[in-house]
Write a protein that holds these residues in place. Structure first.
Motif, PDB file in Angstrom:
ATOM      1  N   ARG A 113       0.834  -1.207   0.000  1.00 11.19           N
ATOM      2  CA  ARG A 113       0.000   0.000   0.000  1.00 11.19           C
ATOM      3  C   ARG A 113       0.868   1.256   0.000  1.00 11.19           C
ATOM      4  N   GLY A 114       0.264   2.365  -0.413  1.00  4.57           N
ATOM      5  CA  GLY A 114       0.953   3.651  -0.398  1.00  4.57           C
ATOM      6  C   GLY A 114       2.106   3.714  -1.373  1.00  4.57           C
ATOM      7  N   LEU A 115       1.966   3.091  -2.521  1.00  2.00           N
ATOM      8  CA  LEU A 115       3.052   3.009  -3.500  1.00  2.00           C
ATOM      9  C   LEU A 115       3.474   4.402  -3.957  1.00  2.00           C
ATOM     10  N   GLN A 116       4.781   4.666  -3.915  1.00  2.00           N
ATOM     11  CA  GLN A 116       5.340   5.960  -4.311  1.00  2.00           C
ATOM     12  C   GLN A 116       6.494   5.734  -5.276  1.00  2.00           C
ATOM     13  N   GLN A 117       6.452   6.409  -6.424  1.00  2.00           N
ATOM     14  CA  GLN A 117       7.546   6.327  -7.391  1.00  2.00           C
ATOM     15  C   GLN A 117       8.610   7.353  -7.028  1.00  2.00           C
ATOM     16  N   LEU A 118       9.878   6.889  -6.885  1.00  2.00           N
ATOM     17  CA  LEU A 118      10.963   7.777  -6.483  1.00  2.00           C
ATOM     18  C   LEU A 118      11.822   8.240  -7.642  1.00  2.00           C
ATOM     19  N   THR A 119      11.993   7.414  -8.674  1.00  2.00           N
ATOM     20  CA  THR A 119      12.853   7.801  -9.797  1.00  2.00           C
ATOM     21  C   THR A 119      12.057   7.815 -11.093  1.00  2.00           C
TER      22      THR A 119
END
Length: 261
Positions: A113-119
């Motif tokens: 859950r709470g998937l965040q793309q960093l690059t």
């Protein structure tokens, strides 16, 4: 008293995740997927693992409770879901995913859950690992042509290059538990294990091999190497003395070790 997880590959390219004592004794298979499997990473307390498996005919990230055998899918998106790296404390996992078109670095909680793309790399990202304080993620990018090390804040932000003076090809990083050093693999005429200060600097070449993982003491490294015409095997390296000792495992090709901390 510490344990390692690693991949043992069969002749048909399938494999399973095993765990053993750090010296290779008491090896036990923890998966029976009969599928391509890769990249084990220990969770907090060394009671569970994260890894990639093709069990569902797609490279997906699973979490695996070692006490109960219960597994959960962390990432099952279209495309690749690879190279999970569990954060210190076990609440977050960094992964390489291609759901956006290119392999990029993402972070989610261990339930996915709470998937965040960093690059948002032009050429893709790979091989994430965490700093021991959980504030940074080191990873590999080919955006400048060669495989180079970068770090990025775990909450998101601008990537920073980690200079590896003397080596212009760095992959498979692992951050030492004391926070001082990053071990990695470089490839010239062959694969070599190297170390560099965590802030970047002059590289020290240690021995032939690849895919290093630090012991909890920040002195010993386990890695894999290939003998002359033989299978991949695991070895232990004492970094200050560069002394190498093979790990006795009779399981065929053994690679991708991860040392529980």
């Amino acid at each position: 008293l510490t344990r390692v997880a690693f991949k043992a590959k069969a002749a048909n390219n399938t494999g399973e995740i095993f765990i053993s004592d750090y010296d290779g004794h008491n090896a036990v298979a923890v998966t029976r997927d009969a599928a391509i499997i890769a990249a084990p990473s220990w969770g907090a307390g060394s009671q569970w693992l994260a890894y990639t498996s093709y069990k569902l005919n797609n490279p997906d990230v699973f979490s695996h409770n070692l006490a109960t055998g219960e597994r959960h899918i962390v990432a099952h998106y279209t495309g690749s879901n690879m190279s999970p790296a569990v954060a210190p404390g076990g609440r977050l996992v960094a992964m390489i995913m291609s759901k956006g078109g290119r392999p990029d670095l993402y972070v989610a909680d261990i339930q996915g859950r709470g998937l965040q793309q960093l690059t948002r790399s032009r050429e893709g990202a790979s091989c994430p690992c965490w700093s021991p304080d959980g504030q940074w993620i080191c990873y590999v990018s080919n955006d400048e042509g060669a495989a180079l090390l970068y770090r990025i804040p775990a909450q998101g932000g601008a990537p920073q290059r980690i200079r590896t003076t003397g080596v212009y090809n760095a992959t498979e990083p692992d951050w030492s538990p004391d926070g001082k050093t990053i071990a990695f693999t470089t490839q010239g005429g062959g694969f070599e294990i190297c170390v560099v200060p965590a802030g970047g600097g002059e590289v020290q070449r240690l021995c032939a091999g690849q895919d290093p993982t630090w012991a909890p003491n920040s002195r010993t490294i386990m890695f894999n190497k290939r003998g002359r015409g033989g299978p991949m095997s695991l070895s232990l390296l004492d970094v200050p003395t560069k002394r190498v000792k093979d790990v006795p495992l009779n399981l065929g090709n053994c690679s991708q070790p991860a040392w529980a901390r």
